[in-house]
Every structure is written in C-alpha cells, then in structure tokens.
Scaffold this active site. Structure first.
Site, PDB file in Angstrom:
ATOM      1  N   ALA A   1       0.865  -1.175   0.000  1.00  0.00           N
ATOM      2  CA  ALA A   1       0.000   0.000   0.000  1.00  0.00           C
ATOM      3  C   ALA A   1       0.907   1.232   0.000  1.00  0.00           C
ATOM      4  O   ALA A   1       2.065   1.155   0.428  1.00  0.00           O
ATOM      5  CB  ALA A   1      -0.894  -0.013   1.237  1.00  0.00           C
TER       6      ALA A   1
ATOM      7  N   GLY B   1       0.787  -4.946   1.027  1.00  0.00           N
ATOM      8  CA  GLY B   1      -0.403  -5.007   0.185  1.00  0.00           C
ATOM      9  C   GLY B   1      -0.142  -5.667  -1.157  1.00  0.00           C
ATOM     10  O   GLY B   1      -1.061  -6.202  -1.780  1.00  0.00           O
TER      11      GLY B   1
ATOM     12  N   GLU C   1      -0.515  -9.227  -0.472  1.00  0.00           N
ATOM     13  CA  GLU C   1      -1.949  -9.450  -0.224  1.00  0.00           C
ATOM     14  C   GLU C   1      -2.744  -9.423  -1.524  1.00  0.00           C
ATOM     15  O   GLU C   1      -3.667 -10.210  -1.720  1.00  0.00           O
ATOM     16  CB  GLU C   1      -2.467  -8.390   0.750  1.00  0.00           C
TER      17      GLU C   1
ATOM     18  N   GLU D   1       4.770  -5.033   7.249  1.00  0.00           N
ATOM     19  CA  GLU D   1       4.044  -3.953   7.941  1.00  0.00           C
ATOM     20  C   GLU D   1       4.545  -3.744   9.370  1.00  0.00           C
ATOM     21  O   GLU D   1       4.531  -2.628   9.881  1.00  0.00           O
ATOM     22  CB  GLU D   1       2.537  -4.261   7.959  1.00  0.00           C
TER      23      GLU D   1
END
Ligand code: CAA
Length: 291
Positions: free
Chosen positions: A99, A142, A145, A165
C-alpha cells in the site's frame, strides 16, 4: 479522476504484446482510460484480460486510485463475454511494494475506520472469472496481499514475498494475516508477519504460496498461457469450479462438500456438461458455448 477512468475512446486493436495506447492516460480495449495501469486483451484468441500495474517509479505502490482502476478493469473483463481469465502483473522489479505509505502516513484512526480504509480492495476477490497473478520482484505488504487475492500465483525466480508492515508499526490490513496463514501454515506466516522477513520465490513454492516458478522473463507469458488454457473451457463451469474451491477457505468441510455437491449437480443442467461428456464419448474436442 474517476471521470478520467471512464472517458470513452475509439475501439482499439487486440494486441499480444504491446500497450494499446502510449500516452500518460491509457485506454483499455473497452474504452475506459487509466492512469496507473495498462489494460489489454492477450492470448492467441484475445480471450485473456491483462492488467499491468504501471507506477514503476514508486515500485507499483498501491495508491487508492490505482486500486480503484484495478477494480474498474476487472469489472470491464468480468462483463466482456470474450474473456475467460485475467492476468494481473507488475514490473520486473516489483509486482507491488505494498500500500502507498506516503498516502497513509498522515491518516488517522477515525479516517481509516469511518472510511473503511482498504475494504474496497476486496473487489479483486469477488469476480467469477479466474485471476492469475504473475509476480516478478517485490510482492510486499499489500502487494503480497493483492497477489493472494488472486486465484493462482505464478512467480518469477527472483520474486520476493513478504508482509513487512510490522517494521512500519502496523500490521497487514488487506487479508495478509488470514490468506498467508491459510496458504503457508501458521509457523511461517507468523514468522513473516512478526519479523517482516521476506521469502524467495523458491520458498514460496515450497510452502504452497505459489503454484509455479519460472525464469523472470517467462512468468507473464506462462501466466497468459495458463489463462488461455482456462479460457478454452466453459466459462460457466469454470465459474462454478472457482466458487467451489473458494468455498474451502470460508466453510467447514461438511458445508464445503455440500456446496461442491450442489454445484456439481448443477453442471448437469448445462449444455456444456452434455457437450463435454458427449465429446469424450465421440472422441472429439468439446465445443463449449458457456451455456
Ligand atoms: N509506498 C510508497 N512508496 C513506495 C513504497 C510504498 N509501499 N515502496 C517503495 N516506494 C517508493 C520509494 O519511496 C521510492 O520513491 P522515491 O524515489 O520518490 O523516494 C521508490 O518507490 C523506490 O523505492 P526505494 O528507493 O526504497 O527502492 P529500493 O530498491 O531501495 O527498495 C523496497 C525497495 C525494499 C521494496 C523498499 O522500497 C521498501 O521497503 N518499500 C516498502 C515496503 C513496505 O513496507 N510495504 C508495506 C506497505 S504497508 C501495507 O502494504 C499495508 C497493507 O497491509 C495494505
């Protein structure tokens, strides 16, 4: 920006290997225009949807607008009767480095909670058509993911997967703690999530995170070939098979087996089940019509 994404463009030629338009804002074959992704139809029959994340300088960091565009492109392919499978890829250096941290850095809890931050990413998992992730380079946070939201993951031999993260003082927020654990088991998932350590493509293969590893330069073509193979089957039955396999992630064994049985029985109401079995008996190739 949303407007930009939907501006109609002239219909564009299907290509196996090159972007349809070489401009800052690019148009897909269906006419939608995108800033952060390239969208084409690939394969000999143009029946594989192809989405390439295209924020190279930011290592395909998944900013909000990019993920919105991915959702729109997936919808385009979902609604295109020619398309039987979709390939999602990034660049040679990064599938996606997570992200967008620069976009997240000043966010408050209130904004995240009230705005359901990252929830719209789930859109990637809701389509009926199979999505194959072709991963080269970094698939972190992300990015990992996003790959795990896809139905199949192919990796280039230099790919690296990780959920870093924890190093940013947060935890995975787009399914990483759940999908990674289901894919690789508790010990490795826990180790990756708690240390932020990455695993190689080879480790990802050994642990069941990816189904195949190829030389980096081949992984996209191999993913497209896999997409073509899937697209040559009945789209209706492929969707049922995908739903049944996905049931294994959400249901108990008994519920999952019941779902499978219902879907299996349902195939007997389709022309393609008749055609597939008749073709076998008559020693010819099946001609599926998605009915
Ligand atoms: N968000 C925003 N920008 C990013 C980014 C990210 N996730 N990852 C890389 N970039 C940017 C860098 O800031 C840099 O931009 P500038 O040139 O403008 O400075 C550019 O991409 C190139 O990055 P690096 O110079 O860092 O490249 P490198 O080769 O030295 O390192 C890397 C590559 C190891 C992937 C490193 O960039 C990195 O660690 N990135 C962050 C990875 C990460 O922590 N991901 C998790 C994000 S949080 C998340 O995803 C939450 C969730 O669950 C959804």
């Amino acid at each position: 920006m949303a407007l930009l994404c939907r501006v109609a463009a002239a219909s564009l030629r299907v290509s196996r290997s090159r972007p349809l338009v070489a401009a800052a804002v690019r148009a897909s074959s269906a006419g939608a225009q995108y800033q952060h992704i390239l969208v084409e139809k690939k394969g000999e029959r143009g029946n594989v949807g192809f989405i390439q994340l295209n924020r190279k300088k930011a290592l395909n960091a998944l900013c909000d607008e990019l993920m919105r565009e991915v959702g729109l492109a997936l919808d385009e392919f979902e609604n295109d009767p020619e398309i039987g499978a979709i390939v999602l890829t990034g660049s040679e250096k990064a599938f996606a480095a997570g992200a967008d941290i620069k976009e997240m850095v000043d966010k408050t809890f209130q904004e995240c909670y009230a705005g359901n931050f990252l929830t719209h990413w789930n859109h990637v998992t809701t389509g009926k058509k199979p999505v194959i992730a072709a991963v080269n380079g970094y698939a972190l946070g992300g990015g990992c993911e996003l790959a795990m939201m896809c139905d199949i993951i192919y990796a280039g031999d230099k790919a690296q997967f990780g959920q870093p993260e924890i190093l940013l003082g947060t935890i995975p927020g787009a399914g990483g703690t759940q999908r990674l654990t289901k894919a690789v088991g508790k010990s490795l998932a826990m180790e990756m999530v708690l240390t932020g350590d990455r695993i190689s493509a080879q480790e990802a293969k050994a642990s069941g995170l990816v189904s195949k590893v190829f030389p980096a330069s081949d992984v996209v073509d191999e993913a497209i070939k896999c997409g073509e193979k899937i697209a040559s089957n009945s789209k209706l039955i492929v969707a049922m098979a995908k739903e049944a396999v996905n049931g294994a992630f959400e249901l108990t064994l008994a519920e999952g087996n019941r779902l499978e049985k219902r879907l299996f029985h349902s195939t007997f109401s389709t022309n393609d089940r008749k055609e597939g079995m008749n073709a076998f008996v008559e020693k010819r190739k099946a001609n599926f019509t998605d009915q």
